[in-house]
Enzyme design. Structure first.
Site, PDB file in Angstrom:
ATOM      1  N   MET A  36       0.836  -1.197   0.000  1.00  0.00           N
ATOM      2  CA  MET A  36       0.000   0.000   0.000  1.00  0.00           C
ATOM      3  C   MET A  36       0.868   1.243   0.000  1.00  0.00           C
ATOM      4  O   MET A  36       1.799   1.358   0.789  1.00  0.00           O
ATOM      5  CB  MET A  36      -0.946  -0.010   1.199  1.00  0.00           C
ATOM      6  CG  MET A  36      -2.051  -1.060   1.110  1.00  0.00           C
ATOM      7  SD  MET A  36      -3.150  -1.077   2.545  1.00  0.00           S
ATOM      8  CE  MET A  36      -2.157  -2.055   3.698  1.00  0.00           C
ATOM      9  N   GLU A  37       0.539   2.139  -0.892  1.00  0.00           N
ATOM     10  CA  GLU A  37       1.291   3.376  -1.057  1.00  0.00           C
ATOM     11  C   GLU A  37       1.338   4.178   0.240  1.00  0.00           C
ATOM     12  O   GLU A  37       0.312   4.452   0.863  1.00  0.00           O
ATOM     13  CB  GLU A  37       0.653   4.216  -2.176  1.00  0.00           C
ATOM     14  CG  GLU A  37       1.160   5.621  -2.322  1.00  0.00           C
ATOM     15  CD  GLU A  37       2.588   5.670  -2.847  1.00  0.00           C
ATOM     16  OE1 GLU A  37       3.124   6.776  -2.965  1.00  0.00           O
ATOM     17  OE2 GLU A  37       3.171   4.616  -3.151  1.00  0.00           O
ATOM     18  N   CYS A 122      -2.490  -1.198 -10.250  1.00  0.00           N
ATOM     19  CA  CYS A 122      -2.709   0.124  -9.662  1.00  0.00           C
ATOM     20  C   CYS A 122      -3.650   0.948 -10.536  1.00  0.00           C
ATOM     21  O   CYS A 122      -3.430   1.090 -11.742  1.00  0.00           O
ATOM     22  CB  CYS A 122      -1.383   0.856  -9.490  1.00  0.00           C
ATOM     23  SG  CYS A 122      -1.575   2.516  -8.791  1.00  0.00           S
ATOM     24  N   LYS A 160       0.807  -8.740  -9.499  1.00  0.00           N
ATOM     25  CA  LYS A 160      -0.458  -8.371  -8.848  1.00  0.00           C
ATOM     26  C   LYS A 160      -1.276  -7.570  -9.846  1.00  0.00           C
ATOM     27  O   LYS A 160      -0.801  -6.581 -10.404  1.00  0.00           O
ATOM     28  CB  LYS A 160      -0.223  -7.534  -7.588  1.00  0.00           C
ATOM     29  CG  LYS A 160      -1.505  -7.229  -6.805  1.00  0.00           C
ATOM     30  CD  LYS A 160      -1.201  -6.523  -5.487  1.00  0.00           C
ATOM     31  CE  LYS A 160      -2.460  -6.389  -4.636  1.00  0.00           C
ATOM     32  NZ  LYS A 160      -3.440  -5.437  -5.179  1.00  0.00           N
ATOM     33  N   ASN A 225      -7.281 -11.018  -3.346  1.00  0.00           N
ATOM     34  CA  ASN A 225      -7.298  -9.740  -2.639  1.00  0.00           C
ATOM     35  C   ASN A 225      -8.624  -9.049  -2.927  1.00  0.00           C
ATOM     36  O   ASN A 225      -9.139  -9.127  -4.030  1.00  0.00           O
ATOM     37  CB  ASN A 225      -6.109  -8.888  -3.111  1.00  0.00           C
ATOM     38  CG  ASN A 225      -6.089  -7.495  -2.524  1.00  0.00           C
ATOM     39  OD1 ASN A 225      -5.905  -6.514  -3.235  1.00  0.00           O
ATOM     40  ND2 ASN A 225      -6.279  -7.384  -1.229  1.00  0.00           N
ATOM     41  N   GLY A 226      -9.155  -8.376  -1.901  1.00  0.00           N
ATOM     42  CA  GLY A 226     -10.388  -7.616  -2.080  1.00  0.00           C
ATOM     43  C   GLY A 226     -11.462  -8.004  -1.088  1.00  0.00           C
ATOM     44  O   GLY A 226     -11.959  -9.135  -1.122  1.00  0.00           O
ATOM     45  N   ASP A 227     -11.788  -7.082  -0.163  1.00  0.00           N
ATOM     46  CA  ASP A 227     -12.868  -7.276   0.827  1.00  0.00           C
ATOM     47  C   ASP A 227     -12.577  -8.344   1.877  1.00  0.00           C
ATOM     48  O   ASP A 227     -13.486  -8.763   2.585  1.00  0.00           O
ATOM     49  CB  ASP A 227     -14.195  -7.609   0.137  1.00  0.00           C
ATOM     50  CG  ASP A 227     -14.752  -6.443  -0.658  1.00  0.00           C
ATOM     51  OD1 ASP A 227     -14.255  -5.324  -0.463  1.00  0.00           O
ATOM     52  OD2 ASP A 227     -15.674  -6.658  -1.466  1.00  0.00           O
ATOM     53  N   GLY A 250      -5.560  -6.012   2.773  1.00  0.00           N
ATOM     54  CA  GLY A 250      -5.108  -4.640   2.583  1.00  0.00           C
ATOM     55  C   GLY A 250      -5.775  -3.695   3.557  1.00  0.00           C
ATOM     56  O   GLY A 250      -5.336  -3.519   4.689  1.00  0.00           O
TER      57      GLY A 250
END
Length: 372
Positions: A36-37, A122, A160, A225-227, A250
């Site tokens: 994560m940025e 991204c 990714k 990845n996601g939720d 994340g």
């Protein structure tokens, strides 16, 4: 799944590590903290490790062009900084020029990295304007060249990405292209670039993706990845879809720093404050000895540790008006005794958003029942 080539050795060890201590005959997925940025630097990675970390970490995503530029390379070194004694993360880099990807990836082994991840997901407009990130979904030939360039480093190469750029159904053409490159790991954010994170993750496509992997590249590991906000949620998802190898968390870490705990445990407010103090100490150390850090970036973390108890909002607001770590410590020293006293009768434990929401619902129902 048997992983034999040097390309897969790093991730084979991650898979094996995830099975240690498991009393289940079923395969346990490995867990990772998402890149994560301005978040997953050496400071925050060590805080998460203290709270009960994942099997593997990723760095912030780093511009490959800057890494190889004689003058710009020093501006990105902090993104790849790894503290002594810290678990070595996977370096995530981004770019669209194969020659710079190759040059950047070749630098990584000299810094101790064993694996490199290519960002092809991204959604940031600036990254897309550079034909990188999720824009590579629209330029598959370039994506193939980028992967080949990264492999020149001899590191384990992973990717990714997202399901598609404009439409989720694009994964049926996009993912087979990546599978054919024999990457060690493919992490899939289960949304399109257009969707950002505004819609629920598309879990309905998981089994189709797994079948696609099994048919084209059975050695490639799949990470989702996601939720997914906690280890428990990740385990449930992997159990429902047995071919899943890894789970990446994340934004869930912002709701609960203990998201990776193998045995969920109630945590006190004091423990949450201890994590905040650790982050302050590490911030000062890195800022003084490694690379310059912007204090304002610290403010995004306050909500992680100061939430789910009476007066949390007021305390956070005080901290948001600070401009240095010593000011944060001064406020905590001044305010915490009264905060602890205020929450003592509540026997406060750390509560994530789901628990807080359930509490609010229960309170509302109780009030409504009394008013009938």
């Amino acid at each position: 799944m048997t992983l034999q080539s040097p390309q897969h050795n790093f991730w084979s060890k991650v898979v094996e590590k995830a099975q240690l201590g498991s009393d289940s005959a079923e395969k346990v997925p490995f867990f990772s903290l998402a890149p994560m940025e301005a978040v997953t630097d050496t400071i925050f990675r060590r805080v998460v490790a203290q709270a009960g970390g994942p099997d593997v970490y990723f760095t912030e995503f780093t511009n490959a062009s800057s890494m190889v530029h004689p003058k710009a390379k020093f501006s990105v070194q902090g993104r790849l900084a790894v503290a002594e004694g810290e678990q070595q993360p996977v370096a995530q880099i981004w770019g669209s020029r194969p020659e710079t990807i190759a040059g950047a990836a070749k630098i990584l082994p000299t810094m101790g990295f064993q694996a490199v991840d290519i960002n092809m997901g991204c959604p940031d407009n600036t990254v897309i304007k550079n034909s990188a990130g999720s824009d590579l979904i629209r330029h598959p030939e370039l994506a193939v060249s980028v992967i080949a360039a990264a492999k020149q480093s001899g590191l384990a190469v992973s990717v990714k990405t997202r399901l598609g750029f404009s439409q989720v159904e694009e994964f049926r053409e996009w993912l087979p292209i990546i599978f054919k490159q024999d990457v060690a790991l493919l992490t899939i954010h289960l949304r399109s670039r257009k969707e950002m994170s505004k819609v629920p993750a598309h879990l309905e496509y998981i089994d189709e993706i797994l079948a696609m992997r099994d048919s084209i590249a059975p050695k490639t590991l799949i990470q989702l990845n996601g939720d997914i906000k906690t280890r428990a949620e990740g385990l449930a998802l992997a159990q429902a879809h047995p071919g899943v190898d890894g789970i990446m968390i994340g934004r869930g870490i912002f709701e609960n720093p203990y998201a990776f705990e193998k045995t969920p445990t109630p945590h006190t407010l004091e423990e949450s404050i201890a994590l905040l103090n650790l982050q302050l100490d590490l911030f000062d150390d890195v800022n003084e000895n490694v690379t310059s850090k912007h204090f304002e970036a610290l403010k995004r973390y306050f909500k992680i540790y100061l939430r789910g108890f009476a007066h949390a909002s007021a305390l956070r607001q005080m901290l948001m008006e600070t401009h240095a770590t010593n000011e944060v410590r001064d406020i905590l020293k001044r305010e915490l005794d009264r905060v602890y006293a205020a929450v003592a009768s509540d026997q406060h434990i750390y509560r994530d958003n789901a628990a807080a929401s359930a509490d609010m619902t229960a309170t509302t129902l109780e009030k409504n029942s009394h008013s009938v």
